[in-house]
Each structure stands twice: as C-alpha cells, then as structure tokens.
Motif scaffolding. Structure first.
Motif, short mmCIF file in Angstrom:
data_model
loop_
_atom_site.label_atom_id
_atom_site.label_comp_id
_atom_site.label_asym_id
_atom_site.label_seq_id
_atom_site.Cartn_x
_atom_site.Cartn_y
_atom_site.Cartn_z
N GLU A 232 28.24 -17.05 4.82
CA GLU A 232 28.81 -17.62 6.04
C GLU A 232 30.32 -17.40 6.09
O GLU A 232 30.89 -17.15 7.16
CB GLU A 232 28.48 -19.11 6.12
N LEU A 233 30.97 -17.50 4.92
CA LEU A 233 32.41 -17.23 4.87
C LEU A 233 32.70 -15.79 5.28
O LEU A 233 33.64 -15.52 6.06
CB LEU A 233 32.93 -17.50 3.46
N ASN A 234 31.91 -14.84 4.79
CA ASN A 234 32.11 -13.43 5.16
C ASN A 234 31.96 -13.23 6.66
O ASN A 234 32.76 -12.53 7.29
CB ASN A 234 31.11 -12.54 4.42
N ASP A 235 30.92 -13.83 7.25
CA ASP A 235 30.69 -13.67 8.69
C ASP A 235 31.88 -14.21 9.49
O ASP A 235 32.34 -13.58 10.44
CB ASP A 235 29.42 -14.42 9.10
N ASN A 236 32.37 -15.38 9.12
CA ASN A 236 33.47 -15.99 9.87
C ASN A 236 34.79 -15.29 9.62
O ASN A 236 35.65 -15.25 10.51
CB ASN A 236 33.57 -17.48 9.51
N TYR A 237 34.95 -14.71 8.42
CA TYR A 237 36.18 -13.97 8.13
C TYR A 237 36.25 -12.70 8.97
O TYR A 237 37.29 -12.37 9.55
CB TYR A 237 36.24 -13.65 6.64
N ALA A 239 34.77 -12.25 11.77
CA ALA A 239 34.91 -12.66 13.17
C ALA A 239 36.29 -13.23 13.48
O ALA A 239 36.64 -13.40 14.66
CB ALA A 239 33.84 -13.69 13.52
N ASN A 241 37.59 -16.37 12.37
CA ASN A 241 37.51 -17.81 12.64
C ASN A 241 38.21 -18.58 11.52
O ASN A 241 37.59 -18.90 10.50
CB ASN A 241 36.05 -18.25 12.76
N TYR A 243 39.44 -21.70 11.08
CA TYR A 243 39.05 -23.08 10.72
C TYR A 243 37.74 -23.08 9.93
O TYR A 243 37.59 -23.79 8.93
CB TYR A 243 38.94 -23.93 11.97
N ALA A 244 36.77 -22.29 10.39
CA ALA A 244 35.50 -22.21 9.67
C ALA A 244 35.72 -21.62 8.28
O ALA A 244 35.14 -22.10 7.29
CB ALA A 244 34.51 -21.35 10.46
N CYS A 245 36.57 -20.59 8.17
CA CYS A 245 36.85 -19.98 6.86
C CYS A 245 37.48 -21.00 5.91
O CYS A 245 37.10 -21.10 4.74
CB CYS A 245 37.77 -18.78 7.03
N LEU A 248 34.90 -23.48 4.72
CA LEU A 248 33.93 -22.88 3.80
C LEU A 248 34.56 -22.61 2.43
O LEU A 248 33.91 -22.77 1.39
CB LEU A 248 33.37 -21.60 4.40
#
Length: 332
Positions: A232-237, A239, A241, A243-245, A248
């Motif tokens: 999930e961290l990879n996906d948000n990084y 993208a 994002n 705050y999500a990173c 996570l």
C-alpha cells in the motif's frame, strides 16, 4: 553473496524482460541521466552507458547511483563503497607534504582489507572495476599476478570530502558531472529544454518484498500484514499521496519492533546492533525522528493554520529499505 550483482550480460537482462513482457532496450534508454553524452560516457545515471550497437554479450553495469533504488545493491555495494571512499580521502589528506615533489598515493587491496576488515573479500576484488566507471573519481592502477591490485588516489577524491552516505555521494557526483557538461558545451546545455522529472518508482524495493515473502515460509513471524502495508505504501508513493505515505510508514515502524526484540521503534534505533553499524543505525534514527511528522499527519486537529505535508517531507526510501533488509536478515 560472492559475486558482483552490478554486472550482467545484456542478453541475460533482455531475456529476463522478455519473459515478463517487457522491453529491456527501451527501459535502458529511458533511465534518467545527468550531464552530457558528448564526449562519450561523460554523463551519469543508474547504469554505465554503452556504445551502439549493443550486443547480447556486452556487459550491462550498474553505477553506485543504482543503490538508491535497489536495496540489495546498496547493502552489498553502496555502503561499502562509501567506506572505501572515505578511506581514500583519508589517505590523500595524510600524504606527505613536499615542497618540490608531489607524492603518488597508492591504495592497495591488502592495505584496504586491513584498514576496513568488515569489507567482504569479493567487494575488495571488484572495487577497481567499480571505481573505473564513477565519473567524479579519476584513478589508474594495475592488477598484480598474485591477485591483488593497486590503485592511485588522486586529488579528484577531495571533491567528495564530507560525503558520508550513498545519497550524498550520488548528489555530489551529479553536481560534478553537470558542471563538467556545462563547461564542455555551455550553449547546448543552455538551449536544451528542462528534462522531465523521472517517474517516481516504488518506495519499498520489490525484490526486498519478494525476499520477505519467501522468508515468511520459514519463520514463525507472520509478515503478511507487513507486506500488505509495504504494498500500500508503494501504491501511494507512486501516486504521490504524502499523507497516506506518512501514515503507512508510521504503521510499519510501529509494527516491526518485536522482530528486533524491542517494544517500540525508538528502542530499535537506539539499541539494535545493525550489521552496517554507522550507516544503518543512522537510517533507523532518522526514521525514529520521522514519527513526529507522522503523528502530525494523523493526530493534529483542524484549525485556522495547519501545516501542509508534502512528498518532500517523507524520509528517503533507502532508510526504510535498509531497516527492512536488516529485519529480513533476522527472519532468515
């Protein structure tokens, strides 16, 4: 590991990509570079440039810059390279001062092994080859019949004085290469449009995730949540994002301390004996300090003035990759 993972036959790399539906040649050409390709090989990037046409038996070589994206190569090559570089700088600084003669400073493989006994024998063996393709370091030398080698340490190493990490080394090398390119062809450099920012890759090295997944089959620790958080961290990084990173990264740091034998990550950073003591401990300490920013992301209430968190506020990916590489060693 007893082989140099920086070098592979082009045919092997092409076949690896072919099996996975990729295009090795297009990927190689798309890698970002700093500086100019005129004269040949004056630029710097993740790989050493090759003259066209490229044949399957030619050697594809990674530079030290590739360590920023490949956690395994960083542990095996990048961090030991910085240690060797600091030793070369010390040798040059401590050279005799003579009024009418410039002494030649020689780095010898046996002397390097004695000075830095933690370096792996295979790394000492391939160091001259690695130095030959780093553009900011000018050295010459010879391989001796007994298998040892000698390498001249020139004043070029002084450009890198004060470098303590792979990130600092790559940034300084890019600065040196870009300045040299501007001197060689200032008009061309000035007229070229700004290069597009390279696409952001994954935060956690995908090979490291594969290794964690394999280690899960042989350990009593349940790492499925850790792998899910990393994915999930990879996906948000990718993208973008922040705050999500941040949340996570904080979740991962809260999740992994028991594997190190501690209750929280601050204890890990302060008390764990890392394999690469100076560098990896510094990474862990920076990550421990980052928890304050992560707390800000998750717990600061809305108000008339709330600071904005950006992708630049995240710790460098190499820091968490290094800590997870240490965790993998414990699991294995």
């Amino acid at each position: 590991m007893a082989r140099d993972r920086r070098v592979a036959a082009v045919g092997y790399v092409q076949h690896y990509f072919d099996q996975r539906g990729g295009d090795a040649d297009a990927t190689f050409q798309s890698l970002p570079r700093v500086g100019s390709e005129v004269p040949y090989a004056s630029g710097y990037g993740f790989t050493v440039p090759m003259r066209a046409p490229i044949g399957p038996r030619d050697k594809a070589r990674l530079t030290v810059a590739a360590c920023l994206k490949l956690a395994k190569v960083r542990v095996m090559v990048g961090d030991p390279f910085v240690q060797a570089l600091r030793h070369m700088i010390d040798l040059y600084i401590k050279r005799p001062i003579l009024v009418d003669e410039v002494p030649t400073i020689i780095l010898r493989s046996g002397e390097l092994t004695s000075a830095l006994p933690n370096l792996k024998p295979w790394f000492v063996k391939v160091l001259p080859d690695l130095l030959s393709y780093e553009p900011a370091i000018s050295t010459g030398g010879a391989h001796l019949p007994d298998g040892s080698w000698e390498r001249e340490v020139t004043r070029s190493v002084m450009q890198l004085r004060g470098v303590d990490t792979v990130e600092e080394y790559v940034a300084k090398t890019c600065e040196i290469v870009a300045a040299a390119a501007a001197q060689f062809a200032p008009a061309v450099v000035a007229e070229e449009p700004p290069a597009a920012a390279p696409e952001r890759g994954p935060y956690i090295d995908v090979d490291l995730l594969d290794d964690l997944d394999q280690a899960a089959q042989k350990t009593s620790w349940k790492v499925h949540k850790l792998i899910a958080l990393c994915l999930e961290l990879n996906d948000n990084y990718v993208a973008g994002n922040p705050y999500a990173c941040a949340a996570l990264i904080r979740a991962i740091l809260d999740h992994i301390p028991p594997v190190f034998g501690h209750q929280d990550f601050k204890q890990v950073a302060a008390q764990h004996m890392f394999a690469v003591k100076r560098t990896d401990k510094a990474h862990a300490q920076r990550l421990a300090a980052f928890k304050d920013i992560a707390d800000d992301v998750m717990h600061r209430p809305i108000s008339a003035t709330v600071p904005v968190i950006s992708m630049n506020d995240l710790p460098e990916p190499a820091r968490l990759n290094a800590v997870l590489q240490e965790l993998l060693s414990i699991l294995q």
